[in-house]
Write an enzyme that holds these catalytic residues in place. Sequence first.
Site, PDB file in Angstrom:
ATOM      1  N   LYS A 128       0.836  -1.202   0.000  1.00  0.00           N
ATOM      2  CA  LYS A 128       0.000   0.000   0.000  1.00  0.00           C
ATOM      3  C   LYS A 128       0.871   1.254   0.000  1.00  0.00           C
ATOM      4  O   LYS A 128       1.550   1.550   0.969  1.00  0.00           O
ATOM      5  CB  LYS A 128      -0.919   0.039   1.228  1.00  0.00           C
ATOM      6  CG  LYS A 128      -1.946   1.164   1.111  1.00  0.00           C
ATOM      7  CD  LYS A 128      -2.564   1.589   2.417  1.00  0.00           C
ATOM      8  CE  LYS A 128      -1.803   2.656   3.144  1.00  0.00           C
ATOM      9  NZ  LYS A 128      -1.836   3.998   2.523  1.00  0.00           N
ATOM     10  N   GLU A 165      10.780   0.921   9.768  1.00  0.00           N
ATOM     11  CA  GLU A 165      11.728   2.023   9.529  1.00  0.00           C
ATOM     12  C   GLU A 165      10.992   3.298   9.856  1.00  0.00           C
ATOM     13  O   GLU A 165      10.142   3.737   9.088  1.00  0.00           O
ATOM     14  CB  GLU A 165      12.177   2.039   8.062  1.00  0.00           C
ATOM     15  CG  GLU A 165      12.828   0.767   7.576  1.00  0.00           C
ATOM     16  CD  GLU A 165      14.255   0.614   8.059  1.00  0.00           C
ATOM     17  OE1 GLU A 165      14.741   1.527   8.770  1.00  0.00           O
ATOM     18  OE2 GLU A 165      14.878  -0.400   7.747  1.00  0.00           O
ATOM     19  N   CYS A 173      13.735  10.450   6.462  1.00  0.00           N
ATOM     20  CA  CYS A 173      13.773   9.994   7.853  1.00  0.00           C
ATOM     21  C   CYS A 173      15.186  10.032   8.417  1.00  0.00           C
ATOM     22  O   CYS A 173      15.379  10.230   9.600  1.00  0.00           O
ATOM     23  CB  CYS A 173      13.154   8.608   7.988  1.00  0.00           C
ATOM     24  SG  CYS A 173      13.804   7.445   6.798  1.00  0.00           S
ATOM     25  N   GLU A 219      11.018  15.260  15.328  1.00  0.00           N
ATOM     26  CA  GLU A 219      11.293  15.208  13.901  1.00  0.00           C
ATOM     27  C   GLU A 219      10.366  16.190  13.183  1.00  0.00           C
ATOM     28  O   GLU A 219       9.153  16.140  13.348  1.00  0.00           O
ATOM     29  CB  GLU A 219      11.045  13.784  13.384  1.00  0.00           C
ATOM     30  CG  GLU A 219      11.403  13.622  11.930  1.00  0.00           C
ATOM     31  CD  GLU A 219      11.157  12.206  11.414  1.00  0.00           C
ATOM     32  OE1 GLU A 219      10.141  11.607  11.810  1.00  0.00           O
ATOM     33  OE2 GLU A 219      11.979  11.718  10.621  1.00  0.00           O
TER      34      GLU A 219
END
Lengths: 478, 315
Positions: A184, A258, A292, A389
Amino acid sequence: MASAFEYAPAPESRSVVDIAPSYGLFIDGEFTEAAEGKVFKTVSPSTEEVLSEVARAGTADVDRAVKAARKAFGKWSALPGSERAKYLFRIARIIQERSRELAVLETLDNGKPIKETRDADLPLVAAHFFYYAGWADKLDHAGYGANPRPLGVAGQVIPWNFPLLMLAWKIAPALATGNTVVLKPAETTPLSALFFADICRQAGLPKGVVNILTGYGDAGEALVTHPDVNKVAFTGSTAVGKAIARSVAGTDKKVTLELGGKGANIVFDDAPIDQAVEGIVTGIFFNQGQVCCAGSRLLVQESVQDEVLDALKRRLSTLRLGDPLDKNTDIGAINSAEQLARITALVETGEAEGAERWSAPCELPSSGYWFAPTLFTNVTQAHTVARDEIFGPVLSVLTFRTPDEAVAKANNTQYGLSAGIWTEKGSRILAVADKLRAGVVWANTFNKFDPTSPFGGYKESGYGREGGRHGLEAYLDV
Amino acid sequence: MPTTAPAFSDATASDSALRRFLFGLPGVDAVGLEARAAALGTRSIKTTAKAYAIDLAISMIDLTTLEGADTPGKVRALAAKAVNPDPTDRTTPRTAAVCVYPDMAATAAAALAGSGVKVASVATAFPAGRAALDVKLADVRDAVAAGADEIDMVIDRGAFLSGRFLKVYEEITAVKAECGPARLKVIFETGELSTYDNIRRASWIGMLAGADFIKTSTGKVATNATPANTLLMLEAVRDFRAATGVQIGVKPAGGIRTTKDAVKFLVLVNETAGEDWLDPHWFRFGASSLLNDLLMQRQKLSTGRYSGPDYVTVD
């Protein structure tokens, strides 16, 4: 010669890609409508133009796709590795042949500059398929015992920052090891995965081996919790990763995650300053910082702080922000209005908490989602912009005096995906890298990827490794 | 007049002080430097930007002939071409200078008188520089007396590579004093210096010693100007101006033959040192065959068709 050297627009042609007005789900080798008939639109972040309408998968579609993958698994996993390799090599070659088309498509759907899709994403996508194609007939020699077995059906959910590259990271090792896949893509960037579905057909891949379900989080949730999925692979936010970890806890599903990061990029006073500045730029402004493993925390030694910051600001003033299809664009659009709002909110928090904001003086286009390259100085470990983040073109600058302090600050984060070290002293690279709690540590470079190199995180950056020989383990029963 | 920047006067007080200063400069990471130069080489320069770049590049050329077989006739022909590069299109800009050996400087000066095109002369026992300082200074004197507006000197690479940096510095200051009103271009022969760190150190020696230009190479060795070593020297002049306020020019020489290459160098200038250097006073190309390619590209832009080598003059 009073006028400056203005680069005339150099747009890549859109005509190399033919986007259909609507797309279905790719299940069992066919494009089909969603069972509930729902659709959603995907827009170009740089113009807000609607690119296409895409089927929105529901629970019934997930079930259909998993059944198709289960059915295909028997034959696919029984093929000799050398046969699976042929398909993967074929896919890799088709990706190379269609790379210009795919690069333009990805730029349209994601908003990132054509320079990056053309020179970074697509070559890496092809390289991952080539690399894992090479492993398909050598699994006996991968270090996981003789004749390691695949897991079965892999349910994979990927993010919007590198849509096609993350697809390659997930699908290439899964197929090489004999698994079948239901993937997906993110709801804001579904198109390149659908083009990949077409590539699977072009390569003659057996039906059901790869299934693509476009949709929202509910479809992703249905996929990872489906009882007949043997392996879950997720790349995305830490919050969703935690939810996935909770949902599969207690099942026999294998999981790799991840997740987020807040990478420290450490510049020592003996660093090659000009190249370090380039590395800082690559570290946080590559893909508009939506990476990331971005080097979003700059740790610079106090003695060279002014020099580095002056050089960095001067360099950021030359970054070219604008039309992502222009070959000279360095900074493209933010992927979505939601992401832009999140970046804006975090930057406002940074200002409110007293960090000093500086943004590159560049004009932002009037439509689309844009954020100027920004850095914060006077940042401490206590500031939100040093901890959370941001996933945008925002760099937080901290200082240190000694290597120990640099290591302590670099490791003082809930994440641990990447770090960078800049110094001319080789022994310091080794000594510091050894102490950093991060999955990848770059020395005198940043954000360099290679299919042979394992990638993954410590702490809340997730678990498991993708890429390299290590990446096979996640798809083998070992 | 040596124009050692006051901010760095201590650096040249002694051999050891100069060594300490040079080794205190930030290092150069070769991989990163070359990657940056290559990345800037991918800029896509089209239409109006290309037309601007071509004219700018023509106006920055030091049209050069440095052959043992040079004759007064050849130098005069070159001078004529410098003043009027494209006889079919008088809107073509002049080149910046004509660069010759000292014995041809007078011929060049006579041919270029009143044209605005400068006479550049390689002196100081070019290209090897292996002669006594007196001989080198006499060479410079000769060239200046013959009408050279610009002196291209070579550094003593032997002294540099054996670590006698102050000797290199002093030789440059001595030559500079001999130049009088002529501008001094200091050639490092980057191909012989071998490392990027050496090129950065040589750049700083040259700048501290009063060079008006720093120049990559003589064109007489295997490796001459490259995007990477030119990028490095552009960083050096940028940093030097930031530190002292003194602006110094850069001249890549040798091996730049095509319009495409020249445009890449102009992109390096634009995005490294900045637009202040996008001017023949501050940036030059040491090239001879580059001009014809620029002229052919220029004709292509104005006519829409490629002509051919017979539509530009041979020298």
